[in-house]
Design a protein around this motif. Structure first.
Motif, PDB file in Angstrom:
ATOM      1  N   ALA A  49      28.828  54.303  39.446  1.00  6.52           N
ATOM      2  CA  ALA A  49      27.720  55.109  40.341  1.00  6.52           C
ATOM      3  C   ALA A  49      26.672  54.041  40.673  1.00  6.52           C
ATOM      4  O   ALA A  49      26.007  54.095  41.752  1.00  6.52           O
ATOM      5  N   HIS A  50      26.230  53.142  39.773  1.00  7.30           N
ATOM      6  CA  HIS A  50      25.164  52.105  39.881  1.00  7.30           C
ATOM      7  C   HIS A  50      25.800  50.721  40.300  1.00  7.30           C
ATOM      8  O   HIS A  50      24.961  49.774  40.322  1.00  7.30           O
ATOM      9  N   GLY A  51      27.173  50.673  40.531  1.00 12.13           N
ATOM     10  CA  GLY A  51      27.637  49.366  41.159  1.00 12.13           C
ATOM     11  C   GLY A  51      27.655  48.161  40.113  1.00 12.13           C
ATOM     12  O   GLY A  51      27.695  47.214  40.466  1.00 12.13           O
ATOM     13  N   LEU A  52      27.961  48.636  38.960  1.00 11.43           N
ATOM     14  CA  LEU A  52      27.919  47.654  37.702  1.00 11.43           C
ATOM     15  C   LEU A  52      29.084  47.709  37.093  1.00 11.43           C
ATOM     16  O   LEU A  52      29.279  47.007  36.132  1.00 11.43           O
ATOM     17  N   LEU A  53      30.061  48.530  37.540  1.00  7.98           N
ATOM     18  CA  LEU A  53      31.274  48.577  36.787  1.00  7.98           C
ATOM     19  C   LEU A  53      32.322  47.257  37.005  1.00  7.98           C
ATOM     20  O   LEU A  53      32.365  47.143  38.326  1.00  7.98           O
ATOM     21  N   PRO A  54      32.674  46.602  35.933  1.00  8.94           N
ATOM     22  CA  PRO A  54      33.607  45.242  35.982  1.00  8.94           C
ATOM     23  C   PRO A  54      34.801  45.427  37.152  1.00  8.94           C
ATOM     24  O   PRO A  54      35.389  46.845  36.887  1.00  8.94           O
ATOM     25  N   ALA A  55      35.013  44.611  38.014  1.00 12.29           N
ATOM     26  CA  ALA A  55      36.107  44.838  38.779  1.00 12.29           C
ATOM     27  C   ALA A  55      37.513  44.872  37.940  1.00 12.29           C
ATOM     28  O   ALA A  55      38.485  45.539  38.415  1.00 12.29           O
ATOM     29  N   SER A  56      37.515  44.456  36.739  1.00 11.91           N
ATOM     30  CA  SER A  56      38.666  44.231  36.083  1.00 11.91           C
ATOM     31  C   SER A  56      38.171  44.417  34.541  1.00 11.91           C
ATOM     32  O   SER A  56      37.205  43.838  34.203  1.00 11.91           O
ATOM     33  N   ASN A  57      39.185  45.053  33.704  1.00 11.50           N
ATOM     34  CA  ASN A  57      38.874  45.007  32.428  1.00 11.50           C
ATOM     35  C   ASN A  57      39.143  43.591  31.855  1.00 11.50           C
ATOM     36  O   ASN A  57      39.924  42.721  32.155  1.00 11.50           O
ATOM     37  N   GLY A  58      38.426  43.094  30.567  1.00 18.27           N
ATOM     38  CA  GLY A  58      38.697  41.678  30.133  1.00 18.27           C
ATOM     39  C   GLY A  58      37.550  41.182  30.322  1.00 18.27           C
ATOM     40  O   GLY A  58      36.358  41.383  30.780  1.00 18.27           O
ATOM     41  N   TRP A  59      37.543  39.686  29.753  1.00 19.22           N
ATOM     42  CA  TRP A  59      36.452  38.875  29.603  1.00 19.22           C
ATOM     43  C   TRP A  59      36.605  37.792  30.651  1.00 19.22           C
ATOM     44  O   TRP A  59      37.822  37.196  30.716  1.00 19.22           O
ATOM     45  N   ASP A  60      35.719  37.526  31.394  1.00 19.26           N
ATOM     46  CA  ASP A  60      35.834  36.401  32.617  1.00 19.26           C
ATOM     47  C   ASP A  60      34.734  35.235  32.069  1.00 19.26           C
ATOM     48  O   ASP A  60      33.337  35.736  32.508  1.00 19.26           O
ATOM     49  N   THR A  61      34.948  33.970  31.810  1.00 16.98           N
ATOM     50  CA  THR A  61      34.039  32.873  31.537  1.00 16.98           C
ATOM     51  C   THR A  61      33.061  32.596  32.730  1.00 16.98           C
ATOM     52  O   THR A  61      32.219  31.997  32.814  1.00 16.98           O
ATOM     53  N   GLY A  62      33.869  32.800  33.803  1.00 18.75           N
ATOM     54  CA  GLY A  62      33.153  32.529  35.302  1.00 18.75           C
ATOM     55  C   GLY A  62      31.767  33.512  35.288  1.00 18.75           C
ATOM     56  O   GLY A  62      31.041  33.011  36.144  1.00 18.75           O
ATOM     57  N   LYS A  63      31.826  34.405  34.569  1.00 18.88           N
ATOM     58  CA  LYS A  63      30.493  35.138  34.694  1.00 18.88           C
ATOM     59  C   LYS A  63      29.393  34.656  33.985  1.00 18.88           C
ATOM     60  O   LYS A  63      28.250  34.968  34.094  1.00 18.88           O
TER      61      LYS A  63
END
Length: 458
Positions: A49-63
């Protein structure tokens, strides 16, 4: 963007407080990102609802990049988390959420509510009363409160902050109990009963954390404790120089033939929507705290009559003239006992079906579950559900139906390991003059409890 606004990344953003803190910081203008390997409701819906849900589950070192001002690390992550390792490699500032909250409230009066049980309700009562009188304050609580949109508020101008203080560890890098990180001015201990056996392997080690919390009360500070809890009493009575120690007990109360409960003050009676002796203890704790921050006893009585309870804490989810279905977050042995007692108190003439899910590490631990002995003794139809796959996931020794029955010391206990069979059993019962109590910090294998309860009372 304002110079005070930051780029903040959450590792394990789906946590109960983590996701609400992320929302609060985004509302405050900060740039928020986050990751998690699994996110369940209500965290998932709130983040989306607040636009904060990650696009996919899992860890992303690019973030993880050098432009981040701070990384907030949740307890759900591991020490070898790839995002954490990269943040360390880049030399980024990494804090737990209790550390972050402390840093944001360093100039405020900090009121921390601790205890193995009751802390959510006490915190919710304090928040409700302060809101009733339009006081300016910040807060952190682990459950939703009716009339309060968010569970975290951090502002620049509020003079006080009310914090629900959990005794669990702060982060994978910081084995300090969360409530010690807040460095309270006013501390509350509602009660102490061994929990979190995965990090406090003995009762002595667990109790020691509350002793450290009490000892942390500063000179000129206040420690408030429940005199009806043996452990809280022992710790609270310990002599500490230059601190004010205040004990409390269950507030005087009465009820009528309609099941309406009242708190009493001399000849005055004030109707309240909460029930159960533990909630009248919680009510006294909240009143003692509020007296110290400018709310008179008369104001407290006026405001508390409209308090409906915290979400998931002895919450009515369906009812008709002869049946009520309650849902409660109870998971520790002391919480199960208190919740069962409260439901029996409000409808003593009705039979009680109580269904408890073993879900936490402690409750699924064969060495710990004997702590639940006699916790459902007052229940006419006691039921325990657990998922054997959860036991495997936690690398614990397998549990059998015999193990569970022996631990609860209740020969009439019914054990289910299949959620569908549990649902069928409940729907096949006759529910006239009978209540259902559902207790879990999980979700009973994905059962839709609202739909189930509506079928039961229809």
């Amino acid at each position: 963007m304002d110079d005070n606004k930051q780029k903040i990344h959450f590792i394990a953003i789906g946590g109960a407080v983590m996701h609400n803190l992320a929302v609060a910081l985004k509302k405050d203008g900060h740039i928020i990102t986050g990751s998690d390997d699994e996110i369940f409701d209500p965290s998932r819906s709130t983040l989306e609802a607040h636009g904060l849900l990650p696009a996919s589950n899992g860890w992303d070192t690019g973030k993880i990049h050098a432009g981040l001002d701070v990384v907030i690390l949740g307890m759900h992550a591991r020490k070898d988390n790839p995002e954490l390792l990269k943040a360390q490699e880049l030399g980024l500032k990494i804090v737990s959420f209790p550390e972050y909250i402390y840093q944001r409230s360093i100039d405020k009066q900090r009121i921390v509510v601790a205890g193995s049980h009751g802390k959510t309700t006490i915190t919710a009562m304090i928040i409700h009363v302060l809101n009733f009188f339009n006081r300016n304050f910040d807060y952190v609580i682990g459950a939703r409160v009716p009339g309060v949109e968010y569970t975290v508020r951090l502002s620049d101008n509020a003079p006080i902050i009310i914090i629900e203080g959990d005794e669990y560890l702060s982060s994978p890098l910081d084995p300090t109990p969360k409530f010690l990180r807040y460095q309270h001015h006013i501390g509350i201990i509602s009660g102490i009963a061994w929990d979190h056996a995965n990090v406090f392997p003995t009762e002595e080690e667990y109790v020691k954390q509350f002793d450290r919390f009490a000892d942390q009360t500063p000179k000129g500070g206040i420690l408030i404790y429940c005199e009806q809890d043996p452990m809280a009493l022992m710790i609270g009575k310990k002599e500490r120089s230059d601190t004010l120690e205040i004990s409390y007990k269950s507030h005087p109360q009465t009820s009528d033939n309609n099941g309406q409960f009242f708190i009493t003050n001399g000849k005055e009676k004030y109707p309240v929507k909460v029930f159960g002796s533990h909630n009248f203890q919680n009510l006294s704790a909240a009143k003692e705290v509020l007296k110290k921050i400018g709310i008179s006893q008369e104001q407290f009585f006026e405001a508390i009559t409209t308090f409906k309870g915290a979400a998931g804490r002895l919450e009515k989810i369906s009812e008709n003239n002869t049946t009520v279905v309650f849902k409660d977050f109870a998971h520790a042995p002391s919480k199960v006992r208190a919740t069962v007692k409260a439901v029996k108190e409000i409808h003593p003439s009705r039979e009680l079906v109580a269904c408890f899910e073993l879900h936490t590490f402690s409750s699924l631990n064969k060495k710990f579950i004997p702590q639940y002995k006699d916790s459902m003794k007052a229940v006419q139809t006691p039921i325990v559900y657990f998922n054997p796959e959860k036991v495997k996931e936690k690398n614990l020794e397998a549990l059998s139906e015999t193990d569970v029955k022996a631990a609860f010391a209740n020969p009439s206990l019914i054990v289910f390991t299949d959620a569908a069979k549990l649902k069928d059993f409940l729907l096949q019962q006759s529910w006239k003059n009978k209540n259902l109590l559902l207790m879990s910090s999980g979700n009973f294998g994905g059962l839709n409890l609202i739909e189930l309860s509506e079928k039961i009372v229809s």
